[in-house]
Write an enzyme that holds these catalytic residues in place. Structure first.
Site, mmCIF file in Angstrom:
data_model
loop_
_atom_site.group_PDB
_atom_site.id
_atom_site.type_symbol
_atom_site.label_atom_id
_atom_site.label_comp_id
_atom_site.label_asym_id
_atom_site.label_seq_id
_atom_site.Cartn_x
_atom_site.Cartn_y
_atom_site.Cartn_z
ATOM 1 N N SER A 15 -10.538 -32.947 -19.382
ATOM 2 C CA SER A 15 -9.103 -33.222 -19.256
ATOM 3 C C SER A 15 -8.233 -31.992 -19.044
ATOM 4 O O SER A 15 -7.028 -32.122 -18.808
ATOM 5 C CB SER A 15 -8.608 -33.985 -20.486
ATOM 6 O OG SER A 15 -9.013 -35.333 -20.430
ATOM 7 N N LYS A 58 -5.965 -31.859 -16.090
ATOM 8 C CA LYS A 58 -4.596 -32.385 -16.066
ATOM 9 C C LYS A 58 -3.535 -31.293 -16.019
ATOM 10 O O LYS A 58 -2.365 -31.571 -15.748
ATOM 11 C CB LYS A 58 -4.397 -33.309 -17.269
ATOM 12 C CG LYS A 58 -5.226 -34.583 -17.142
ATOM 13 C CD LYS A 58 -5.392 -35.335 -18.444
ATOM 14 C CE LYS A 58 -6.330 -36.527 -18.222
ATOM 15 N NZ LYS A 58 -6.831 -37.096 -19.476
ATOM 16 N N SER A 67 -3.313 -37.252 -23.253
ATOM 17 C CA SER A 67 -4.439 -37.126 -22.324
ATOM 18 C C SER A 67 -4.772 -38.441 -21.633
ATOM 19 O O SER A 67 -5.947 -38.782 -21.440
ATOM 20 C CB SER A 67 -5.682 -36.590 -23.049
ATOM 21 O OG SER A 67 -6.567 -35.994 -22.134
#
Length: 361
Positions: free
Chosen positions: A55, A58, A110
């Site tokens: 993640s 991101k 997230s």
């Protein structure tokens, strides 16, 4: 500011570890600590090997959205963003949220679904958005990265490096919307109460971002930022089961052992260049821009002008005179352009009378 950060990114790519940060043993398989403003690498461990990044992807997703979309726009959630595997803010098809609210869901909670919703809103399709992510990576000099999705779900062609994530984060934290989003600890969006997964925001002095990540294949990944006395450090650890403690230790070492020093002031006289065939024997050269660098207390900098040390007249005030290199421990850590301080005309040869030429006088 963008030019400054691109120079910082270039410095990160070329940075030399001159004074290793003696942090306690770092558990991470790969790691890096950088001074974001100067680009100096203070610690690194296998920082250029490609890895799954989960993640922390991101960070790039949020940056592209912040640069290319209006955060006040209202987004109708498409069906493609509903029920995405992994972490989620549980979006419902047809509900309406602002881009900023989706950014909170992306970076605090997230949300893989928020990533898809933002990608489709911004670029029309996930595939086109991934191309924009790769375009941005290339523009920043992230040579070890490639993206195929906006959320970081494992894929063979989706990867980055610790150094690239540091380059990306150093740049992204200059974006006010991005920085505000990742520094937010908690936020309420309708019936949703979101709490930032980044524990460092509560645990480390000056911590103001950035993103956690985890998949079974990638392990625990953490990208963080902290600011003390106006100086920003960025830390990245990959596959690190003790990441909170490791980041805390890196920051304590980095802030205590290094201080940013102004080594060259814009307009500073950096020396002289000898002139041939000029009305003056030499000309001063000035720094066209300033240069600062993170240094340990016992380090000394040396400024060296490029070129042979001479020039041919005429020279013009403000004209490029090459560059000045900054060395620490004999290694180049940066350079600044230099210009001539004033105009020096070419000297004219004395005219001889014709009888001197005739008789060899």
């Amino acid at each position: 500011m963008k030019k400054l950060m691109l120079r910082t990114a270039a410095a990160l790519l070329a940075a030399v570890l001159l004074y290793p940060c003696p942090a306690k043993a770092i558990s991470a398989r790969k790691a890096i600590l950088v001074d974001a403003s100067t680009g100096r690498v203070l610690y690194e461990k296998d920082a250029d090997s490609r890895s799954l990044i989960a993640s922390t992807t991101k960070i790039m997703t949020a940056l592209v959205v912040c640069e290319q979309c209006n955060v006040l726009d209202r987004v109708k959630i498409p069906k493609e963003a509903v029920g995405v595997e992994g972490s989620s803010m549980y979006l419902k098809e047809g509900e309406i949220l602002t881009v900023q609210e989706l950014l909170y869901g992306l970076m605090l909670h997230s949300g893989n679904d928020a990533a898809v919703a933002l990608a489709i809103w911004c670029a029309g399709t996930v595939e086109e958005f991934a191309q924009r992510m790769n375009d941005k990576a290339r523009s920043l000099g992230m040579t070890g990265s490639h993206f195929v999705n906006p959320n970081g779900l494992d894929a063979p062609e989706h990867y980055s490096t610790a150094r690239d994530l540091a380059i990306l984060t150093s740049y992204a934290m200059e974006n006010e919307i991005f920085a505000k989003t990742v520094a937010t600890k908690t936020v309420t969006i309708g019936q949703r109460s979101l709490r930032n997964h980044n524990k460092l925001l509560w645990q480390v002095e000056g911590a103001d971002g950035v993103k956690t990540g985890y998949t079974k294949a990638a392990g625990r990944i953490l990208v963080s930022s902290a600011v003390r006395q106006g100086r920003r450090l960025v830390a990245v650890t990959i596959d690190d089961g003790n990441d909170w403690a490791d980041h805390s230790a890196l920051y304590e070492e980095g802030f205590s052992k290094y201080q940013t020093r102004v080594l060259i002031q814009q307009g500073e006289n950096l020396g002289t260049v000898a002139l041939f065939s000029g009305v003056a024997p030499e000309v001063h050269v000035l720094a066209a821009e300033g240069f600062s660098y993170a240094m340990a207390e016992d380090e000394q900098a040396e400024i060296v002008l490029s070129g042979p040390g001479f020039a041919y007249a005429p020279v013009v005030k403000g004209q490029s005179a090459g560059v000045a290199y900054v060395l620490i421990g004999g290694k180049v850590v940066g350079k600044v352009p230099v210009t001539y301080d004033n105009t020096v005309e070419q000297s004219k040869p004395e005219r001889k009378h014709f009888w001197e030429d005739w008789f060899g006088g």
